[in-house]
Design a protein around this motif. Structure first.
Motif, PDB file in Angstrom:
ATOM      1  N   MET A   5       0.830  -1.210   0.000  1.00 47.46           N
ATOM      2  CA  MET A   5       0.000   0.000   0.000  1.00 47.46           C
ATOM      3  C   MET A   5       0.861   1.255   0.000  1.00 47.46           C
ATOM      4  SD  MET A   5      -3.211   1.258   2.327  1.00 47.46           S
ATOM      5  CE  MET A   5      -4.408   0.470   1.217  1.00 47.46           C
ATOM      6  N   LEU A   6       1.966   1.267   0.731  1.00 46.19           N
ATOM      7  CA  LEU A   6       2.855   2.424   0.690  1.00 46.19           C
ATOM      8  C   LEU A   6       3.344   2.659  -0.734  1.00 46.19           C
ATOM      9  CD1 LEU A   6       4.939   1.946   3.964  1.00 46.19           C
ATOM     10  CD2 LEU A   6       3.040   3.531   3.566  1.00 46.19           C
ATOM     11  N   GLY A   7       3.607   1.579  -1.453  1.00 50.21           N
ATOM     12  CA  GLY A   7       3.972   1.720  -2.858  1.00 50.21           C
ATOM     13  C   GLY A   7       2.851   2.336  -3.673  1.00 50.21           C
ATOM     14  N   ASP A   8       1.616   1.953  -3.359  1.00 50.69           N
ATOM     15  CA  ASP A   8       0.467   2.537  -4.053  1.00 50.69           C
ATOM     16  C   ASP A   8       0.337   4.027  -3.768  1.00 50.69           C
ATOM     17  OD1 ASP A   8      -0.222   0.152  -5.191  1.00 50.69           O
ATOM     18  OD2 ASP A   8      -1.762  -0.347  -3.720  1.00 50.69           O
ATOM     19  N   LEU A   9       0.837   4.477  -2.616  1.00 47.21           N
ATOM     20  CA  LEU A   9       0.797   5.900  -2.273  1.00 47.21           C
ATOM     21  C   LEU A   9       1.971   6.662  -2.862  1.00 47.21           C
ATOM     22  CD1 LEU A   9      -0.298   5.704   1.480  1.00 47.21           C
ATOM     23  CD2 LEU A   9      -1.731   6.103  -0.530  1.00 47.21           C
ATOM     24  N   GLY A  10       2.848   5.941  -3.565  1.00 43.47           N
ATOM     25  CA  GLY A  10       3.969   6.594  -4.234  1.00 43.47           C
ATOM     26  C   GLY A  10       5.239   6.611  -3.426  1.00 43.47           C
ATOM     27  N   LEU A  11       5.294   5.878  -2.302  1.00 43.89           N
ATOM     28  CA  LEU A  11       6.518   5.811  -1.519  1.00 43.89           C
ATOM     29  C   LEU A  11       7.397   4.685  -2.050  1.00 43.89           C
ATOM     30  CD1 LEU A  11       4.132   6.830   0.671  1.00 43.89           C
ATOM     31  CD2 LEU A  11       6.160   6.916   2.110  1.00 43.89           C
ATOM     32  N   ARG A  12       8.690   4.902  -2.008  1.00 41.80           N
ATOM     33  CA  ARG A  12       9.637   3.929  -2.544  1.00 41.80           C
ATOM     34  C   ARG A  12      10.580   3.448  -1.440  1.00 41.80           C
ATOM     35  NH1 ARG A  12      11.274   8.982  -3.400  1.00 41.80           N
ATOM     36  NH2 ARG A  12      13.460   9.509  -2.993  1.00 41.80           N
ATOM     37  N   PRO A  13      11.086   2.230  -1.548  1.00 41.48           N
ATOM     38  CA  PRO A  13      12.048   1.740  -0.559  1.00 41.48           C
ATOM     39  C   PRO A  13      13.275   2.638  -0.502  1.00 41.48           C
ATOM     40  CG  PRO A  13      11.244  -0.058  -1.917  1.00 41.48           C
ATOM     41  CD  PRO A  13      10.758   1.202  -2.567  1.00 41.48           C
ATOM     42  N   HIS A  14      13.725   2.930   0.707  1.00 41.86           N
ATOM     43  CA  HIS A  14      14.865   3.825   0.899  1.00 41.86           C
ATOM     44  C   HIS A  14      16.004   3.144   1.630  1.00 41.86           C
ATOM     45  CE1 HIS A  14      17.172   7.093   2.899  1.00 41.86           C
ATOM     46  NE2 HIS A  14      16.922   7.747   1.788  1.00 41.86           N
ATOM     47  N   ASP A  15      15.670   2.345   2.658  1.00 35.34           N
ATOM     48  CA  ASP A  15      16.713   1.729   3.451  1.00 35.34           C
ATOM     49  C   ASP A  15      16.092   0.628   4.299  1.00 35.34           C
ATOM     50  OD1 ASP A  15      18.384   2.241   6.438  1.00 35.34           O
ATOM     51  OD2 ASP A  15      19.463   1.690   4.622  1.00 35.34           O
ATOM     52  N   GLN A  16      16.895  -0.322   4.718  1.00 32.04           N
ATOM     53  CA  GLN A  16      16.436  -1.342   5.653  1.00 32.04           C
ATOM     54  C   GLN A  16      17.536  -1.653   6.632  1.00 32.04           C
ATOM     55  OE1 GLN A  16      14.804  -4.944   3.974  1.00 32.04           O
ATOM     56  NE2 GLN A  16      14.594  -5.944   5.974  1.00 32.04           N
TER      57      GLN A  16
END
Length: 327
Positions: free
Chosen positions: A171-182
């Motif tokens: 869902m975060l991807g659907d909101l336009g957020l992208r992976p940044h760090d883990q």
């Protein structure tokens, strides 16, 4: 989705005593009260907005304060930490300032190049002051209490606690957020260009208890939409995906839609417009009780149910400037 948020709009939490809440966020953290209004869905309680001088999106934390409200429980299915952005060289000052006021703080820690200081507000809400190594260009609210060179720049990030990450991450991807760090069980995502005000951390804790939303916990997290047409398109896409999303609600200073991410946290998409000067000038923000037109006929009754609220003189920009100059 075809639409992407540029970052956080605001965080809304539950508090107990409204005067204690105002004293902490205005005097201890040095934010500005940019709107004194009521919970539009329960006008017998305040809705207090704190932020920078104009209450710009991304600077805001808001509260529904119910005096005597029971304490909540931090856990999965909610935002468990709200982080504010401060200058990199300021954490020592904040540690000394907060310790001097009797606020319990953690030691300063470092993760992924960022240094952070943890604390709790009077109701137990978990807050972190974070210094991003690349800095934060946003201007602070210079209120004569917290020096501008150390002042909060706005929201930095929120942390969502979940038992499993896959559906929340989708869902975060659907909101336009992208992976940044883990780092271990903490996954960071970034909106827009990233940086302070555009981060969300997903903390995966399968064995943690479910959270209970009450005093000292976050009620919902709001993401930015630039305008109403964008928000309407976003709502349509969410509905097409089968997400249970509300109709567009008029919050007077922005328009809102609400839905839950799969991990349980209530999310909002709020418009940047029209802003907090819609019903009072910049110099007077927060100093008087403002009601939306549909509640104005009940002003006398509403005011009679609300406790008195005393705002410090520093909430007035002209006086704040004089106090800052005379420090």
């Amino acid at each position: 989705m075809t639409i992407a948020t540029s970052g956080l709009h605001h965080v809304t939490a539950i508090a107990g005593d409204p005067q204690r809440n105002a004293d902490f966020y205005l005097r201890t953290l040095g934010l500005r009260m940019v709107k004194t209004t009521v919970n539009f869905d329960d006008p017998g309680t305040y809705h207090l907005y704190y932020g920078d001088e104009a209450g710009r999106p991304g600077s805001l934390i808001t509260f529904f304060p119910w005096k005597g409200a029971p304490a909540g429980r931090r856990g999965t299915g909610q935002a468990t930490t709200t982080a504010f952005s401060v200058p990199e060289q300021s954490l020592g000052w904040w540690k000394q300032h907060l310790d001097g006021l009797g606020v319990d703080t953690t030691e300063i820690t470092e993760r992924d190049g960022e240094r952070a200081l943890g604390l709790r507000d009077p109701d137990g809400l978990a807050i972190s002051l974070v210094a991003h190594p690349q800095g934060d260009p946003r201007a602070p609210w210079d209120n004569g209490i917290v020096p501008a060179e150390h002042g909060i720049r706005g929201l930095h990030s929120v942390t969502l606690a979940v038992t499993a990450e896959d559906a929340t991450v989708a869902m975060l991807g659907d909101l336009g957020l992208r992976p940044h760090d883990q780092q271990g069980n903490r996954l960071r995502f970034a909106a827009g260009e990233g940086g302070p005000g555009a981060f969300v951390d997903v903390l995966v804790t399968p064995a943690a208890p479910r959270g209970l939303v009450a005093a000292g916990t976050v009620h919902h997290v709001a993401w930015r939409a630039p305008d109403e047409p964008t928000q309407a398109a976003w709502r349509a896409e969410l509905a097409d995906q089968g997400v249970g999303v509300t109709s567009v609600l008029d919050r007077q200073y922005f328009r809102s839609i609400y839905f839950r991410e799969p991990g349980g946290t209530l999310l909002e998409i709020a418009t940047d417009e029209p802003g907090f000067t819609a019903d009072e000038p910049l110099l007077e923000l927060g100093r008087a009780l403002k009601l939306p037109p549909w509640l104005e006929p009940n002003r006398e009754q509403i005011q009679a149910t609300l406790p008195e609220l005393d705002l410090p003189d520093e909430n007035n920009p002209e006086l704040a400037q004089r106090l800052a100059e005379n420090r």
